[in-house]
Design an enzyme around this catalytic site. Structure first.
Site, PDB file in Angstrom:
ATOM      1  N   ASP A  12       0.855  -1.340   0.087  1.00 59.61           N
ATOM      2  CA  ASP A  12      -0.059   0.075   0.563  1.00 59.61           C
ATOM      3  C   ASP A  12       1.139   0.760  -0.264  1.00 59.61           C
ATOM      4  O   ASP A  12       2.057   1.130   0.124  1.00 59.61           O
ATOM      5  CB  ASP A  12      -0.961   0.192   1.075  1.00 59.61           C
ATOM      6  CG  ASP A  12      -1.597   1.426   1.691  1.00 59.61           C
ATOM      7  OD1 ASP A  12      -2.346   1.657   0.991  1.00 59.61           O
ATOM      8  OD2 ASP A  12      -1.084   1.809   2.898  1.00 59.61           O
ATOM      9  N   ASP A  14       0.108   4.790   0.873  1.00 63.50           N
ATOM     10  CA  ASP A  14      -0.645   6.267   2.276  1.00 63.50           C
ATOM     11  C   ASP A  14      -1.035   5.273   3.305  1.00 63.50           C
ATOM     12  O   ASP A  14      -1.460   4.557   3.086  1.00 63.50           O
ATOM     13  CB  ASP A  14      -2.177   6.671   1.580  1.00 63.50           C
ATOM     14  CG  ASP A  14      -1.715   7.478   0.718  1.00 63.50           C
ATOM     15  OD1 ASP A  14      -1.084   8.390   0.389  1.00 63.50           O
ATOM     16  OD2 ASP A  14      -2.392   7.197  -0.743  1.00 63.50           O
ATOM     17  N   ASP A 174      -1.628  -0.856   5.802  1.00 62.80           N
ATOM     18  CA  ASP A 174      -1.802   0.035   7.702  1.00 62.80           C
ATOM     19  C   ASP A 174      -3.029  -0.315   7.899  1.00 62.80           C
ATOM     20  O   ASP A 174      -3.835   0.404   9.309  1.00 62.80           O
ATOM     21  CB  ASP A 174      -1.169   1.306   7.491  1.00 62.80           C
ATOM     22  CG  ASP A 174      -2.047   2.120   6.568  1.00 62.80           C
ATOM     23  OD1 ASP A 174      -2.354   2.256   5.706  1.00 62.80           O
ATOM     24  OD2 ASP A 174      -2.568   3.149   7.277  1.00 62.80           O
TER      25      ASP A 174
END
Length: 232
Positions: A12, A14, A174
């Site tokens: 990922d 961001d 995240d």
């Protein structure tokens, strides 16, 4: 030397590679205000980072206040605000500690690297160029051509492009959206504790592991895949 199958590590962006929460929240508040909507603010916006913009905006809006036309308008306003913000000389969207060293370490094992992000390709390209990461990744999947996370379409395309099968692929992210996307694709899913969803949320989403620093990642992957440094 053992000829292991190809391995694919997809990240990922961001909240995993880059700390973009303040820029995203600023542009989201601007876009909502432009359309006379209540601004969601940083804490609420953190919860939807990772989703594609229309899905994120719909979740952030007060129920009953937006329709498809308003979502489209807020989406356009957000994109325009972020493009303008990115041009500012003091624009700051830093990498999290250890990114360059970790990517070099994984690359030294001949593991293939990719990105799957809710960002548009223009935004992802800007992040990679600003941080000299353009040549690190062999597959880049964005919301331009796929449904929003947690739909596994981006990961299916990453595996198709690289020829890697699901047992030999992993998503690093995240948020619960990343973990759920990986599980839906049949891949390993590893959470990171420094991002925008807390560790309990990642574990409840089905994370196979959660790391606290990037220097833990190679060892965790070796254990999960049953490989060793000399076998790569």
């Amino acid at each position: 030397m053992v000829n292991d199958p190809l391995k694919l590590v997809v990240f990922d962006c961001d909240g995993t590679l880059v700390d973009s929460q303040h820029a995203i929240a600023h542009c989201m508040d601007h876009a909502f205000a432009t359309h006379g909507l209540d601004c969601p603010g940083l804490e609420k916006t953190r919860t939807i980072i990772g989703l594609s913009l229309p899905e994120a905006i719909t979740k952030l809006a007060t129920p009953g206040t937006v329709d498809a036309a308003i979502v489209e308008g807020v989406t356009a306003a957000y994109k325009a605000a972020f493009f303008e913000l990115r041009q500012a000389p003091d624009f700051h969207e830093p990498l999290f500690p250890g990114v360059h060293e970790m990517l070099a370490e994984l690359d030294s094992r001949n593991w293939l690297l990719g990105v799957a992000t809710g960002k548009a390709r223009r935004g992802l390209d800007a992040v990679l160029a600003r941080n000299a990461l353009e040549k690190r990744f062999v597959t880049l999947q964005t919301c331009d051509n796929h449904p929003s996370k947690p739909h596994p379409s981006m990961l299916h395309s990453a595996m198709d492009e690289t020829g890697v099968e699901a047992p030999n692929a992993v998503i690093i992210g995240d948020t619960a959206y990343d973990i759920e996307m990986g599980r839906a694709a049949g891949m390993l899913a590893i959470g990171v504790s420094w991002g925008y969803h807390d560790v309990d949320t990642l574990n409840n989403a089905g994370a196979h592991a959660v790391i606290d620093h990037f220097d833990q990642l190679p060892g965790v992957l070796e254990t999960m895949w049953g490989t060793s440094r000399n076998a790569a």
